[in-house]
Design a protein around this motif. Structure first.
Motif, PDB file in Angstrom:
ATOM      1  N   GLY A  12       0.838  -1.194   0.000  1.00 18.38           N
ATOM      2  CA  GLY A  12       0.000   0.000   0.000  1.00 18.38           C
ATOM      3  C   GLY A  12       0.871   1.242   0.000  1.00 18.38           C
ATOM      4  N   PRO A  13       0.268   2.425  -0.016  1.00 10.48           N
ATOM      5  CA  PRO A  13       1.037   3.672  -0.034  1.00 10.48           C
ATOM      6  C   PRO A  13       2.008   3.765   1.142  1.00 10.48           C
ATOM      7  CG  PRO A  13      -1.271   4.097  -0.523  1.00 10.48           C
ATOM      8  CD  PRO A  13      -1.182   2.665  -0.095  1.00 10.48           C
ATOM      9  N   GLU A  64       3.164   0.857  -8.371  1.00 10.72           N
ATOM     10  CA  GLU A  64       1.803   1.290  -8.688  1.00 10.72           C
ATOM     11  C   GLU A  64       0.928   1.319  -7.439  1.00 10.72           C
ATOM     12  OE1 GLU A  64      -0.108  -0.869 -11.786  1.00 10.72           O
ATOM     13  OE2 GLU A  64       1.533  -0.561 -13.211  1.00 10.72           O
ATOM     14  N   ARG A  65       1.195   0.417  -6.520  1.00 13.57           N
ATOM     15  CA  ARG A  65       0.394   0.343  -5.294  1.00 13.57           C
ATOM     16  C   ARG A  65       0.911   1.285  -4.206  1.00 13.57           C
ATOM     17  NH1 ARG A  65      -3.217  -3.778  -4.788  1.00 13.57           N
ATOM     18  NH2 ARG A  65      -3.306  -5.258  -6.523  1.00 13.57           N
ATOM     19  N   GLY A  66       2.007   1.976  -4.477  1.00 10.47           N
ATOM     20  CA  GLY A  66       2.451   3.007  -3.536  1.00 10.47           C
ATOM     21  C   GLY A  66       3.730   2.723  -2.795  1.00 10.47           C
ATOM     22  N   VAL A  69       7.421   2.860  -1.561  1.00 10.59           N
ATOM     23  CA  VAL A  69       8.377   3.976  -1.593  1.00 10.59           C
ATOM     24  C   VAL A  69       9.816   3.493  -1.508  1.00 10.59           C
ATOM     25  CG1 VAL A  69       6.724   5.618  -0.627  1.00 10.59           C
ATOM     26  CG2 VAL A  69       8.204   4.295   0.920  1.00 10.59           C
TER      27      VAL A  69
END
Length: 470
Positions: free
Chosen positions: A41-42, A65-67, A69
């Motif tokens: 997730g992000p 794409e899903r976040g 980092v």
């Protein structure tokens, strides 16, 4: 995960930091760590672990794409995401988990419980987590996250606010428990039993004992070893606890246990017993199906009370549990035809316990049906252990024994040689063939157990039968 700068993570992992975009060495990340790009997730951290069938590096774009980092990688990837390049992704997971848990422990009141045993780990983990979650923030494994990847991923869910970490330690090869338990050195180590599960990977039950005892070797000095007083091999680990300066807390059915059960009564609705906890007596009604879960409950109570939680609170919470875990003694179907789907895992001990439960919960006007598949990871002991299960099924007077898959054929042959030769025992190569037979064979009043190791895939047959008779 706790908040850490990119440079700190790189230092912990001994990796090379490759910055992208606006990131700097001082950029802070605190997201969840995962090896599955679908669960990212992000703000999360993706670990690109090479696998047997797929390479995690190929899924970095999906993680971005899903976040995601940050990507922890074994080779630099041409992608617009900051990366830390490490020699091995699995080792990096372990190093990061060790560091994060140590940091949280040094800052606050984090208490850690480690659980191992040949059977019952996941159920005991779920029972203990249920008790602890009502007290404070608790991190426990999802499903059976108990190996070189799953255990560190669980540990990395710890935050600055976490009070309890429950770790489940499985082992498919020697040294695995020592390695995983050594990441956290639990305050409380729980050993449930030493049985034949995975014996093929260890060379026999005595080698399994050595492996399981590694958890007690890893308990922090001054900690607690929660041991099964009814299992002589587990009881022998008290000497290891003494060497570690750990206190022993006993659970079991015998009078020597500080946390024990008496007057156990198994019904289709659950299990009733009297719990004796440090001399005090409490009536208990467990809704989780199966007499063998009494021992798991006792272990969870012994661990929780060693952390200072009162027995009344433990029992009140345990009595609310309806299901240990999906595909573990899971009641399905209806009162007309009851399906018990217990096909997530199987060992000789758990197979015997499930068959006994089937016999115990079936009334005189009802019929017992056991749908059985292979027990995996038994190595050279596989033949004789499948023979034993076939014998037990007949001696428990299971009225229909349906065996599926060539790996379980010895079980079928054993049942026939013991006396189930007049159609009581049948064999099918595939679950689909067995399903067709069962749909024509099952009748009102039948109580059906579906039991096998995960690799046999019978849990899906159990689901299918449950839907058909719901």
């Amino acid at each position: 995960m706790i908040s850490l700068t990119l440079s700190r993570i790189a230092d912990v992992l001994g990796g090379t930091l490759v910055l992208r975009g606006a990131d700097s060495a001082d950029t802070v990340v605190s997201g969840t760590v995962d090896t599955d790009s679908r669960l990212i997730g992000p703000g999360d951290i993706f670990v690109a672990k090479p696998g047997e069938h797929a390479d995690g590096h190929d899924f970095i774009p999906a993680a971005m794409e899903r976040g995601a980092v940050l990507a922890i990688v074994e080779r630099r990837v041409d992608a617009a995401i900051t990366q830390i390049v490490v020699p091995g992704a699995v080792h990096a997971l372990a190093d990061l988990a060790r560091f994060v848990v140590r940091e949280v422990r040094s800052r606050g009141a984090l208490q850690i419980v480690g659980i191992t045993g040949s059977n019952g780990k996941t159920t005991t983990k779920n029972m203990l987590a249920l008790i602890l979650e009502a007290e404070d923030e608790t991190v426990a494994p999802q499903a059976s996250f108990n190996n070189d990847v799953g255990a560190p991923l669980t540990m990395l869910r710890v935050t600055e606010r976490t009070r309890y970490l429950v770790s489940e330690f499985g082992a498919s090869a020697p040294g695995e428990i020592a390695r995983l338990a050594g990441l956290v050195h639990p305050d409380v180590g729980v050993v449930l039993m030493v049985g034949m599960a995975h014996a093929g990977g260890f060379g026999g039950i005595e080698s399994t004992f050595v492996e399981k005892s590694q958890l007690i070797h890893a308990v922090r000095p001054g900690g607690v070893a929660v041991l099964n007083a009814d299992d002589p091999r587990v009881a022998a680990m008290a000497g290891i606890a003494a060497e570690r300066g750990a206190t022993v807390r006993w659970f079991g059915r015998g009078s020597a246990a500080e946390v024990r059960a008496e007057d156990v009564e198994v019904t289709p609705e659950g299990t009733r017993f009297r719990a004796i906890i440090d001399g005090d007596v409490f009536p208990v009604v467990l809704r989780v199906l199966g007499e063998h879960h009494v021992m798991n409950a006792l272990a969870a109570i012994a661990a929780a009370t060693s952390l200072g939680i009162g027995p009344e609170a433990c029992l009140e919470r345990l009595e609310t549990m309806e299901l240990a875990e999906r595909w573990r003694m899971q009641p399905m179907g209806s009162d007309r035809v009851r399906i018990i789907n217990d096909a997530y895992n199987a060992s000789p001990d758990s197979m015997a316990a499930a068959l006994r439960t089937l016999a115990q919960i079936t009334g005189p006007d009802q019929r017992t049906v056991a749908v059985l598949g292979a027990m995996s990871e038994l190595g050279e002991y596989a033949g004789e252990e499948h023979d034993r299960v076939g014998l037990l099924a007949v001696r428990l007077r299971i009225q229909r024994i349906v065996v599926i898959g060539s790996a379980a054929r010895r079980l079928y042959l054993s049942a026939i040689s013991e006396g189930s030769w007049d159609g009581e025992a049948v064999f099918f190569e595939t679950a689909d063939d067995a399903y067709e037979y069962l749909m024509s064979e099952l009748r009102d009043g039948d109580r059906v157990l579906v039991k096998s190791s995960n690799s046999a895939g019978l849990r899906h047959l159990g689901d299918r039968l449950g839907e058909s008779f719901s």
